[in-house]
Design a protein around this motif. Structure first.
Motif, PDB file in Angstrom:
ATOM      1  N   ALA A  35       0.840  -1.203   0.000  1.00 22.73           N
ATOM      2  CA  ALA A  35       0.000   0.000   0.000  1.00 22.73           C
ATOM      3  C   ALA A  35       0.868   1.244   0.000  1.00 22.73           C
ATOM      4  O   ALA A  35       1.921   1.304   0.624  1.00 22.73           O
ATOM      5  N   VAL A  36       0.402   2.257  -0.732  1.00 23.75           N
ATOM      6  CA  VAL A  36       1.084   3.529  -0.740  1.00 23.75           C
ATOM      7  C   VAL A  36       0.799   4.226   0.587  1.00 23.75           C
ATOM      8  O   VAL A  36      -0.349   4.454   0.948  1.00 23.75           O
ATOM      9  N   VAL A  37       1.822   4.568   1.308  1.00 23.66           N
ATOM     10  CA  VAL A  37       1.650   5.211   2.606  1.00 23.66           C
ATOM     11  C   VAL A  37       1.374   6.686   2.394  1.00 23.66           C
ATOM     12  O   VAL A  37       2.171   7.383   1.764  1.00 23.66           O
ATOM     13  N   ALA A  56      -7.610   7.275  -2.029  1.00 20.92           N
ATOM     14  CA  ALA A  56      -7.620   6.118  -2.918  1.00 20.92           C
ATOM     15  C   ALA A  56      -6.459   5.186  -2.635  1.00 20.92           C
ATOM     16  O   ALA A  56      -6.572   3.963  -2.803  1.00 20.92           O
ATOM     17  N   ASN A  57      -5.325   5.744  -2.201  1.00 17.61           N
ATOM     18  CA  ASN A  57      -4.123   4.944  -2.000  1.00 17.61           C
ATOM     19  C   ASN A  57      -3.981   4.399  -0.579  1.00 17.61           C
ATOM     20  O   ASN A  57      -3.037   3.678  -0.287  1.00 17.61           O
ATOM     21  N   THR A  58      -4.918   4.735   0.301  1.00 21.67           N
ATOM     22  CA  THR A  58      -4.856   4.275   1.681  1.00 21.67           C
ATOM     23  C   THR A  58      -5.645   2.983   1.851  1.00 21.67           C
ATOM     24  O   THR A  58      -6.818   2.923   1.487  1.00 21.67           O
ATOM     25  N   PRO A  59      -5.051   1.907   2.371  1.00 20.81           N
ATOM     26  CA  PRO A  59      -5.798   0.662   2.591  1.00 20.81           C
ATOM     27  C   PRO A  59      -6.985   0.900   3.516  1.00 20.81           C
ATOM     28  O   PRO A  59      -6.912   1.700   4.454  1.00 20.81           O
ATOM     29  N   PRO A  67     -10.778 -12.804  -3.429  1.00 24.04           N
ATOM     30  CA  PRO A  67      -9.416 -12.929  -3.943  1.00 24.04           C
ATOM     31  C   PRO A  67      -9.300 -12.661  -5.437  1.00 24.04           C
ATOM     32  O   PRO A  67      -8.242 -12.872  -6.017  1.00 24.04           O
ATOM     33  N   VAL A  68     -10.375 -12.194  -6.099  1.00 26.06           N
ATOM     34  CA  VAL A  68     -10.342 -11.980  -7.539  1.00 26.06           C
ATOM     35  C   VAL A  68      -9.297 -10.935  -7.901  1.00 26.06           C
ATOM     36  O   VAL A  68      -9.276  -9.838  -7.341  1.00 26.06           O
ATOM     37  N   SER A  69      -8.376 -11.279  -8.806  1.00 25.47           N
ATOM     38  CA  SER A  69      -7.357 -10.361  -9.323  1.00 25.47           C
ATOM     39  C   SER A  69      -6.499  -9.747  -8.220  1.00 25.47           C
ATOM     40  O   SER A  69      -6.006  -8.635  -8.358  1.00 25.47           O
ATOM     41  N   GLN A  70      -6.284 -10.494  -7.157  1.00 31.42           N
ATOM     42  CA  GLN A  70      -5.482  -9.955  -6.079  1.00 31.42           C
ATOM     43  C   GLN A  70      -4.065  -9.648  -6.545  1.00 31.42           C
ATOM     44  O   GLN A  70      -3.491  -8.612  -6.189  1.00 31.42           O
ATOM     45  N   SER A  71      -3.493 -10.523  -7.364  1.00 30.70           N
ATOM     46  CA  SER A  71      -2.133 -10.300  -7.835  1.00 30.70           C
ATOM     47  C   SER A  71      -2.051  -9.043  -8.698  1.00 30.70           C
ATOM     48  O   SER A  71      -1.051  -8.323  -8.663  1.00 30.70           O
ATOM     49  N   ARG A  75       0.277  -5.697  -8.018  1.00 30.63           N
ATOM     50  CA  ARG A  75       1.164  -5.089  -9.011  1.00 30.63           C
ATOM     51  C   ARG A  75       0.788  -3.619  -9.246  1.00 30.63           C
ATOM     52  O   ARG A  75       1.657  -2.775  -9.447  1.00 30.63           O
ATOM     53  N   TRP A  76      -0.523  -3.328  -9.231  1.00 28.28           N
ATOM     54  CA  TRP A  76      -0.995  -1.956  -9.400  1.00 28.28           C
ATOM     55  C   TRP A  76      -0.470  -1.069  -8.271  1.00 28.28           C
ATOM     56  O   TRP A  76       0.025   0.033  -8.509  1.00 28.28           O
TER      57      TRP A  76
END
Length: 434
Positions: A35-37, A56-59, A67-71, A75-76
């Protein structure tokens, strides 16, 4: 070349629906592994560009975690972080759709519309604390009707209300609606911003002022006694005076538009909108650490004054006014009170007041919020009655990227429909932010 957005333009509808479908697939994914801090940047409200990106960048904690498209999302997230580390560029992509219906004894109106946006900042100077920070910010966006000939912004007025029940969800051609440069000075105690700016996002702050993620109705968002230009060339400045004290001010093109550059109206018409604000945010200690968030937290008290030149082409008179606002946090409950006065007829309302509260961390989910607000408006037109309203929303973070918000507004004595005592406005908002 302009992109036609009226209902029935097939290419636009296909592209809009395709965008919504693509983002919907991504919304069903897990959170970022890397995650982007957030670095707590930003000028004022939740709808200011750096703060939209930060959100948007905060978890976020959410109800669903498929789990769909988790990988892919991992990467995003890694890609966005690497872009920030390498070049100081941050961005977010979001799609928000609103469905709305309004009903009274004599009228029925429905509407559906959406907003797609790309927000970005590019930190040119001061990266890594090497000196005063300087950054460029911008927003590409479009707003359009979808599945219905009426935009949500027009639903409540068409049904008898003097104000909108979904402010900001109208029609707008794809455009670079904001592009500005911001310079931080004196250990981040002073911020200067100039360019094409949305003054609504900078002035008259309170925590639930955002039709994207909080209240939808105009009284709880776009203060109806301030004639904000939606996006305009201009200049803004903010300064932290003491621990908790701040001042903000700016001058903008009163005829600014998000779809035009604005040099013609600014330099040829020369009609200006000026605004200044002084406030105190006692729960935030200013200036101790460079780079910390300029926004107040749960406590904020401010007085805002404004002046608008007469706008000859649209026949709007000169006006001035003021707004007083207060909010105080008590744990997860944040009550607020706001009052606005407009003199001269530059706005539809002469007076406006609202009170309410936000309830956060609902049912243990840290991103869920319930808001309840009561508002009153006194129109300039003496032939119209005062209008009252109650609004409640519940923002549910269903996945880390997708929030669903039902919203209900009950308008008492709708000002332009004297035959009805009550007008109900029912909305459903979905927002995907990546």
């Amino acid at each position: 070349m302009k992109w036609p957005l009226a209902l029935g333009m097939g290419e636009t509808k296909v592209q809009a629906v395709a965008l919504a479908a693509a983002l919907s697939v991504l919304a069903a994914t897990n959170g970022f592994a890397q995650a982007v801090v957030p670095d707590d940047d930003g000028f004022r409200s939740a709808d200011d560009i750096p703060n939209i990106i930060e959100s948007a960048n905060t978890p976020k904690e959410s109800r669903l975690d498929p789990p769909v498209s988790q990988s892919f999302m991992e990467r995003w997230g890694a890609f966005k972080k690497s872009l920030d580390d390498a070049a100081g560029i941050k961005f977010s992509i979001a799609y928000t759709q609103v469905l709305q219906a309004a009903s009274s004894d004599s009228r029925w109106q429905t509407g559906s519309g959406a907003q797609a946006e790309f927000d970005f900042t590019w930190e040119l100077f001061g990266r890594g604390g090497t000196g005063p920070k300087g950054l460029i910010g911008g927003k590409f966006e479009t707003r359009f009707n979808l599945l219905n000939a009426t935009a949500p912004q027009s639903v409540a007025p068409a049904a008898g209300s003097i104000w909108s029940g979904a402010i900001g969800y109208g029609e707008q051609d794809p455009s670079l609606s904001q592009l500005w440069y911001e310079q931080h000075l004196v250990r981040d105690r002073v911020l200067l911003r100039f360019g094409k700016i949305a003054p609504f996002t900078v002035f008259d702050y309170y925590k639930y002022k955002s039709p994207r993620v909080a209240f939808l109705g105009q009284p709880q968002n776009f203060n109806p006694t301030i004639p904000f230009p939606p996006s305009a060339l201009g200049f803004g400045a903010a300064a932290r005076l003491t621990n908790g004290g701040y001042v903000v001010g700016g001058v903008f093109d009163a005829n600014g538009s998000p779809i035009r550059p604005g040099f013609d109206t600014l330099f040829e018409d020369g009609e200006l909108f000026s605004i200044a604000e002084v406030g105190w945010a006692p729960d935030f200690v200013f200036g101790l650490e460079p780079g910390k968030d300029f926004r107040p937290g749960n406590d904020d008290y401010h007085l805002t004054v404004w002046h608008s030149d007469a706008r000859e082409k649209i026949g709007r008179p000169e006006g001035w006014g003021f707004t007083a606002s207060a909010q105080k946090g008590f744990g997860n409950v944040v009550p607020y009170a706001r009052y606005g006065y407009s003199n001269g007829g530059a706005t539809t309302l002469k007076q406006f007041a609202s009170i309410g509260a936000g309830f956060e961390n609902v049912f243990g989910y840290d991103a869920d919020v319930i808001g309840i607000g009561v508002s009153w408006g006194d129109p300039w037109n003496a032939a119209l009655d005062n209008q009252y309203a109650v609004e409640a929303f519940y923002r549910m973070q269903l996945t880390p990227q997708f929030a669903l918000t039902p919203d209900v507004q009950v308008i008492v004595d709708p000002a332009t429909d004297p035959a009805s005592d009550l007008l109900g406005v029912f909305s459903l908002r979905g927002r995907i932010a990546l």
